[in-house]
Enzyme design. Structure first.
Site, mmCIF file in Angstrom:
data_model
loop_
_atom_site.group_PDB
_atom_site.id
_atom_site.type_symbol
_atom_site.label_atom_id
_atom_site.label_comp_id
_atom_site.label_asym_id
_atom_site.label_seq_id
_atom_site.Cartn_x
_atom_site.Cartn_y
_atom_site.Cartn_z
ATOM 1 N N SER A 152 -26.811 -4.314 -6.979
ATOM 2 C CA SER A 152 -25.450 -4.833 -6.775
ATOM 3 C C SER A 152 -25.523 -6.236 -6.206
ATOM 4 O O SER A 152 -26.520 -6.622 -5.590
ATOM 5 C CB SER A 152 -24.724 -3.910 -5.795
ATOM 6 O OG SER A 152 -23.650 -4.575 -5.174
ATOM 7 N N TYR A 165 -23.638 0.137 2.061
ATOM 8 C CA TYR A 165 -23.836 -0.021 0.618
ATOM 9 C C TYR A 165 -24.803 -1.186 0.334
ATOM 10 O O TYR A 165 -25.715 -1.070 -0.472
ATOM 11 C CB TYR A 165 -22.475 -0.260 -0.035
ATOM 12 C CG TYR A 165 -22.476 -0.382 -1.538
ATOM 13 C CD1 TYR A 165 -22.771 0.717 -2.345
ATOM 14 C CD2 TYR A 165 -22.156 -1.584 -2.153
ATOM 15 C CE1 TYR A 165 -22.750 0.606 -3.725
ATOM 16 C CE2 TYR A 165 -22.127 -1.697 -3.537
ATOM 17 C CZ TYR A 165 -22.423 -0.605 -4.318
ATOM 18 O OH TYR A 165 -22.398 -0.720 -5.688
HETATM 19 P P1 NAD Z 1 -18.432 5.671 -10.433
HETATM 20 O O1 NAD Z 1 -18.068 6.137 -9.051
HETATM 21 O O2 NAD Z 1 -17.336 5.476 -11.424
HETATM 22 O O3 NAD Z 1 -19.509 6.644 -11.059
HETATM 23 C C1 NAD Z 1 -20.535 7.228 -10.325
HETATM 24 C C2 NAD Z 1 -20.900 8.531 -11.021
HETATM 25 O O4 NAD Z 1 -21.989 9.115 -10.289
HETATM 26 C C3 NAD Z 1 -19.754 9.557 -11.030
HETATM 27 O O5 NAD Z 1 -19.578 10.068 -12.327
HETATM 28 C C4 NAD Z 1 -20.232 10.648 -10.073
HETATM 29 O O6 NAD Z 1 -19.808 11.949 -10.457
HETATM 30 C C5 NAD Z 1 -21.746 10.508 -10.187
HETATM 31 N N1 NAD Z 1 -22.432 11.011 -9.000
HETATM 32 C C6 NAD Z 1 -22.157 10.725 -7.709
HETATM 33 N N2 NAD Z 1 -22.985 11.399 -6.904
HETATM 34 C C7 NAD Z 1 -23.810 12.116 -7.709
HETATM 35 C C8 NAD Z 1 -24.873 13.016 -7.453
HETATM 36 N N3 NAD Z 1 -25.293 13.319 -6.213
HETATM 37 N N4 NAD Z 1 -25.509 13.552 -8.518
HETATM 38 C C9 NAD Z 1 -25.107 13.275 -9.769
HETATM 39 N N5 NAD Z 1 -24.100 12.438 -10.076
HETATM 40 C C10 NAD Z 1 -23.455 11.871 -9.038
HETATM 41 O O7 NAD Z 1 -19.279 4.327 -10.228
HETATM 42 P P2 NAD Z 1 -19.426 3.078 -11.196
HETATM 43 O O8 NAD Z 1 -18.410 2.083 -10.807
HETATM 44 O O9 NAD Z 1 -19.543 3.527 -12.625
HETATM 45 O O10 NAD Z 1 -20.843 2.518 -10.693
HETATM 46 C C11 NAD Z 1 -22.071 2.905 -11.310
HETATM 47 C C12 NAD Z 1 -23.216 2.235 -10.555
HETATM 48 O O11 NAD Z 1 -23.017 0.825 -10.540
HETATM 49 C C13 NAD Z 1 -23.312 2.653 -9.088
HETATM 50 O O12 NAD Z 1 -24.657 2.671 -8.694
HETATM 51 C C14 NAD Z 1 -22.588 1.550 -8.371
HETATM 52 O O13 NAD Z 1 -22.987 1.465 -7.022
HETATM 53 C C15 NAD Z 1 -23.035 0.375 -9.203
HETATM 54 N N6 NAD Z 1 -22.184 -0.810 -9.104
HETATM 55 C C16 NAD Z 1 -20.859 -0.758 -9.399
HETATM 56 C C17 NAD Z 1 -20.098 -1.896 -9.298
HETATM 57 C C18 NAD Z 1 -18.632 -1.866 -9.612
HETATM 58 O O14 NAD Z 1 -17.985 -2.906 -9.503
HETATM 59 N N7 NAD Z 1 -18.100 -0.731 -10.000
HETATM 60 C C19 NAD Z 1 -20.669 -3.112 -8.904
HETATM 61 C C20 NAD Z 1 -22.028 -3.128 -8.614
HETATM 62 C C21 NAD Z 1 -22.774 -1.984 -8.733
#
Ligand code: NAD
Length: 270
Positions: A152, A165
């Site tokens: 991130s 985070y």
């Molecule tokens: P999201 O919350 O939409 O999706 C996360 C998914 O992980 C969900 O479907 C959830 O059910 C699953 N999950 C959570 N805990 C779990 C567990 N213990 N076992 C199995 N599955 C589990 O998140 P997103 O926005 O799609 O982000 C995806 C990745 O990208 C993450 O690592 C997030 O930190 C990273 N990220 C996101 C952003 C953003 O702007 N959304 C920016 C930088 C990084």
């Protein structure tokens, strides 16, 4: 010339595959002919996603998991190996922030809820380490495979508020580089580990931080956009080119890199 970016028939696992970014990745990879395995704890969303992919004629499988439970992950691996016989790519996309680990503007580090901080580190760091330990094993056996972690922007330079985070994602960045060396030196150069560092995308995790209830930008949003040369948030689809590059032979000599996908945020000062 053959298509360097081809991922047809590659068996690609996406943890957190039901999330906003994971779903976008799954749809794209399946449309490019990959065999996509969605691993997530949300069985309802996972089943629906795989149904929509198979209705389009794509090859996809959903397996319920908990990325923090090695026994369940081992069972998932057996199921994948039974169906496909190999694993080519692992995308560690399960992750995210939790409200208690965030320090609100009127609070300080002394108000931090340490249990929430630990949970964020568990999910983002150990939720990457454990699937890596389980799913890298078949890759090592065939001496070919690649792992793509999701770090991130908050790992590159600390952002205000998201202490837990940021620390957890910085650890993912470090682990990515560690694993690049570990796998290549001990098991050969066919094994690669890289990461993507998405900048700011409006998703469920950060909607309340970035948008007011009426949809207008919060003060935090305005600060972010003022610091982003492109002057806008990213769209999940803008991760896909980097993803396909890292998952394919186009990046055959690339390992240990963390690619910011951020409209220039990380490169910019004033
Ligand atoms: P999201 O919350 O939409 O999706 C996360 C998914 O992980 C969900 O479907 C959830 O059910 C699953 N999950 C959570 N805990 C779990 C567990 N213990 N076992 C199995 N599955 C589990 O998140 P997103 O926005 O799609 O982000 C995806 C990745 O990208 C993450 O690592 C997030 O930190 C990273 N990220 C996101 C952003 C953003 O702007 N959304 C920016 C930088 C990084």
């Amino acid at each position: 010339m053959s298509n360097l970016f081809c991922i047809k028939d590659r068996v690609i696992i996406i943890t957190g595959g039901c999330g906003v970014l994971g779903t976008c990745m799954a749809n794209h990879l399946a449309s490019e002919g990959a065999k996509v395995v969605i691993l997530d704890r949300n069985a309802k969303l996972g089943t629906e996603l795989v149904q929509s992919l198979t209705e389009k004629g794509y090859d996809a499988l959903f397996l319920e998991t908990d990325v923090l439970n090695k026994e369940i992950l081992e069972q998932n691996k057996q199921n994948i190996m039974q169906k496909y016989g190999r694993i080519d790519v692992l995308i560690n996309a399960a992750g995210g922030n939790m409200p208690g680990a965030t320090i609100a503007p009127d609070k300080t580090i002394f108000d931090l809820q340490i249990d929430a901080f630990k949970k964020v580190v568990d999910l983002n760091l150990f939720g990457t380490v454990l699937p890596t330990m389980v799913f890298a094993e078949p890759m090592v056996n065939t001496k070919k495979g690649c792992i793509i972690n999701i770090s991130s922007e908050s790992a590159l330079r600390p952002l205000t508020r998201v202490a837990g985070y940021g620390a957890a994602k910085a650890a993912v960045t470090n682990f990515t580089k560690y694993m690049a060396g570990e796998l290549a030196t001990k098991f050969g150069p066919g094994l690669r580990v890289n990461a993507m560092a998405p900048g700011f995308f409006i998703t469920e995790q950060n909607r309340d931080l970035l948008l007011n209830p009426d949809g207008s930008h919060t003060d935090r949003s305005k600060t972010i956009l003022a610091h982003t040369p492109f002057g806008r948030f990213g769209e999940p689809e803008e991760l896909l080119g980097t993803l396909q590059w890292l998952a394919s032979d186009a990046s055959a000599f690339v390992t240990g890199v963390v690619v910011p996908i951020d409209g220039g945020f990380d490169s910019f000062s004033i």
